[in-house]
Design an enzyme around this catalytic site. Sequence first.
Site, PDB file in Angstrom:
ATOM      1  N   PHE A  59      79.400  14.573  15.179  1.00 23.46           N
ATOM      2  CA  PHE A  59      80.977  14.542  15.617  1.00 23.46           C
ATOM      3  C   PHE A  59      81.408  15.761  14.543  1.00 23.46           C
ATOM      4  CE2 PHE A  59      80.193  10.699  17.220  1.00 23.46           C
ATOM      5  CZ  PHE A  59      81.037  10.662  18.580  1.00 23.46           C
ATOM      6  N   GLN A  76      58.950  43.267  32.050  1.00 23.51           N
ATOM      7  CA  GLN A  76      58.778  41.641  32.104  1.00 23.51           C
ATOM      8  C   GLN A  76      58.831  41.006  33.605  1.00 23.51           C
ATOM      9  OE1 GLN A  76      62.269  39.023  30.613  1.00 23.51           O
ATOM     10  NE2 GLN A  76      60.511  39.075  28.992  1.00 23.51           N
ATOM     11  N   HIS A 132      59.471  37.716  35.068  1.00 27.46           N
ATOM     12  CA  HIS A 132      60.049  36.247  34.919  1.00 27.46           C
ATOM     13  C   HIS A 132      59.520  35.213  35.625  1.00 27.46           C
ATOM     14  CE1 HIS A 132      63.013  33.068  34.460  1.00 27.46           C
ATOM     15  NE2 HIS A 132      63.931  34.044  33.700  1.00 27.46           N
ATOM     16  N   LEU A 139      66.699  35.415  40.699  1.00 29.00           N
ATOM     17  CA  LEU A 139      66.221  34.716  39.632  1.00 29.00           C
ATOM     18  C   LEU A 139      67.016  33.243  39.728  1.00 29.00           C
ATOM     19  CD1 LEU A 139      65.046  34.708  36.587  1.00 29.00           C
ATOM     20  CD2 LEU A 139      67.665  35.237  36.010  1.00 29.00           C
ATOM     21  N   GLU A 197      66.125  30.862  33.277  1.00 24.45           N
ATOM     22  CA  GLU A 197      65.179  30.049  32.208  1.00 24.45           C
ATOM     23  C   GLU A 197      65.813  28.833  31.801  1.00 24.45           C
ATOM     24  OE1 GLU A 197      62.839  32.685  29.678  1.00 24.45           O
ATOM     25  OE2 GLU A 197      63.012  31.424  27.906  1.00 24.45           O
ATOM     26  N   ARG A 252      58.120  34.540  28.172  1.00 25.69           N
ATOM     27  CA  ARG A 252      57.998  34.650  29.428  1.00 25.69           C
ATOM     28  C   ARG A 252      56.501  35.256  29.780  1.00 25.69           C
ATOM     29  NH1 ARG A 252      64.163  36.743  30.550  1.00 25.69           N
ATOM     30  NH2 ARG A 252      64.960  34.636  30.464  1.00 25.69           N
ATOM     31  N   HIS A 270      61.752  41.543  36.400  1.00 20.15           N
ATOM     32  CA  HIS A 270      62.746  40.862  35.795  1.00 20.15           C
ATOM     33  C   HIS A 270      63.524  41.969  34.768  1.00 20.15           C
ATOM     34  CE1 HIS A 270      66.263  38.218  34.818  1.00 20.15           C
ATOM     35  NE2 HIS A 270      65.712  38.167  33.433  1.00 20.15           N
ATOM     36  N   ARG A 317      60.450  40.397  25.897  1.00 21.54           N
ATOM     37  CA  ARG A 317      61.791  39.935  24.998  1.00 21.54           C
ATOM     38  C   ARG A 317      61.799  38.604  25.514  1.00 21.54           C
ATOM     39  NH1 ARG A 317      65.825  38.461  28.170  1.00 21.54           N
ATOM     40  NH2 ARG A 317      65.859  39.239  30.061  1.00 21.54           N
TER      41      ARG A 317
END
Lengths: 649, 248
Positions: free
Chosen positions: A130, A255, A257, A267, A270, A301, A369, A405
């Site tokens: 909280f 990359q 994905h 896409l 993720e 990835r 990607h 990445r």
Amino acid sequence: MKVITTDVLIIGAGLAGERAAIASAQAGLDVTMLSLVPPRRSHSAAAQGGMQASLGNSVKGAGDNPTIHWLDTVKGSDWGADQEVARIFADNAPIAMREMAHFGVPWNRVEGGPRDVYIKGKKTTIVEDFDNEGLITARDFGGTAKWRTCYTADGTGHTVLYAMDNLAVQLDINIHDRMEALSLIHEDGICMGAIVRCLRTGDIMAYMSKSTAIATGGYGRLYGESTNAVINEGTGSWLALQTGQVPLANMEAVQFHPTGIVPTDILVTEGCRGDGGLLLDVDEYRFMPDYEPEKQELASRDVVSRRMKEHILKGKGVQSSYGEHLWLDLRHLGEQHLTTKLREVYDICMYFIGVNPIKELIPVRPTQHYSMGGIRVNKDGHAYGLKGLFALGEVANWDMHGFNRLGGNSLAETVVAGMVVGEKIASYTKSAELNAKVTLAEKFAKEQTDLIHHLMNNDGSENVYAIRDEIAELLKDHVHIFRTGENLEKAVKGLKAILGRIKNVKVRTSAPGMNPELSQALRIEGMAKQAYIIAQGALLRTESRGAHTREDYPARDDKNWLNRTLATWAVGADEPAFNYEPVGQLDLPPGDRGYGGGQMIDMDLTIEQYNAKVDAEQTALGKHPTSEPIGFRIPKELWREESPYKDAK
Amino acid sequence: MARTLTFKIFRYNPTKDNDEPHIETYELEETPRLNLFTALHRIREKQAPDLMYDFVCRAGICGSCAMMINGRPTLACRTLTSDLSDTIELYPLPFFKLLGDLSVDTGVWFHDMAKRVESWIHTQKEFDPTALEERMDNATANKIYGSERCIECGCCVAACATAQVYPDFLGAAGLNRIGRFLFDPRDQRGEQEWFELVSTDVGVFGCIGMMACDDVCPKDLPLLEVFSYIRRKMNSGVQVAVQDLELS
């Protein structure tokens, strides 16, 4: 010819370009942004899941700090990153998130008390503190020790880009949209602006500036099948490459994905897996824990994509008329979650493939990607080889991502690089002079008008779209997730043949104005040459690192390949030249990533020996002096004291 | 049995001498799950290399590709031909400046709208990089996001009767943007400032309530809710102004 002068010329008005423009405008400089499209339509808007920053407000991010973020990033990069740049990034990411909150991003916030979440396939109750109620919250993403990804539902790129562009409007920054830069104006190693084609009228004009920054995004569309927007055709990196003086780095680091949807390759974030989504095979069996018992669906990835492909090759894929795929299962997350925190994903599935993710499985497969490679810059964002040229965001190789990445790190990079490099651009520009040599601009403009004349009037019969598709086929067939020397040689050979045909591309229409076929034809040489560099770079790199997986060289070879590929293409040359430089000063010694398996060949230098050669070797390849010495931003061995993985999730 | 689709497409290139607006017809074999993004590319690459239109994300996120599809403004990228008749009529969005064929200049209009409604957080507070972020409750963040989701496609303005008559009308997109900042506690604009901006016949009182915007919005933005919030807010604004008058 129309000549426009400005202090700072920024090519590309997505998040990185706009944040840098704002930095210069706030420093009192005259800034002009060029963009292929209205800024809010830039591909930054399509980023869904979020931005990593170690705010540590959610209970599952408790104890997080920039060192842990940095460690995750370096491991994610498979040690290919420049560790100092990763440090600059991780240290500034929390500030960038808070600044974006100040600019108006409606980040999702911590709500105190218990809530049910899915972790590693199990429903679990977590209790948010909280005391942190109302602070920026975070979700889980792959390859991270903490929940660190700040988000606004699954429209994060959209809200951050809108907040950024609002500020650009407020500051009255010049934005010239529907403009395409065709070449850089430069002389004696200094960049002085760009030759630009207006996509409304077709006119060729010159923008002359004290400094020029390229922020045009990646080159994913070279692959055809890509999650990227159709404008991501490597136009910005081609501007740098065609000077013959600026190297492109690590172009083979591409990359894939895990969750592009089938068909259409759009896409889904993720964040789907971060929020508890599972990957299933043809038998609706959850296979990832068998391969990656620790990280499961949330390994990095490169690893998840590789495992998916591996599983498909074992015969566990789902057959479809669009090829084999696997399933993403979000059904257990429930309607409330899917229509709020993942509502854009819900919309995409419903509209594009007619799948209701509340009740049905989503067909997915690894899809191109992100471009880790790009214009090589020093830690100030200053491009190697040409003074007054900067690059940032996906188009740049800054290089915090190395060979893989992490999800949530690129959207964050755009804003952090915009802040950090933006300041360097402003300070460079303040001490630079405007050298508006119109005769020089005319010389560069003539090259483009001659090229246009040639494309319209030559006797060739090559169709630009057919060539574009052939390039994509070669990359897709031979330079994809799993690579072999034999296949890469086929790609190189095929691309070499295509390069020989480029001069025979003939534009069929002489329509004035936008002329979309001419636009494509003006890009095709850059696309072919960059594809060639990707394939040749992958062939030369006889190891496996991050997203670059050689079946014939399965080990990560730190003895021979703990380096960065630099490719330049001399004007008039038949092929590019390849050089290699150290990745940067090391602080975290190369080691096991903690996921993905794989073998390693240890380096034979000590860290000190390696670090001692960095500056000289990089300088020899075109690195400009940096505002602070190399290594200055690395708090040496701080990671040992902070022992961050001690109480990781 | 695959259908042969007939596309009737509005063609006009304003940069070309002596060109006149006209309709051209193209035929295309329908393939499974064909959307208009793919269909238009096939037509351009094989039949009409000079055909102008706009796509960027092709995922229903960037707002570039709105056009009139069989008389209705919507996003082309996520329109499946299987949901359309054999003959498909494509026109550019009305209201916006035509750049050529199906391409219109929404970018400049939306940039101008952002300036007119001062689409940014108005605050005297300086950003402090060493301080924690200001707190906000998550429900407020979600409410802002509900309006912030507008992708500036222009469908609402294209469908709006008022906008066709009064070109300065802010349109649903403009009013929604105002709502977005009204919901935001970080924006410190006072009632009077809002009142002057909104309570004109190019603002909220220009709307005649036909709500075509609400019918066509591809993002299902809560436009009804936002407009009624603004109207109620402006009523209280009037009261505040009247009270000020009585006191002085």
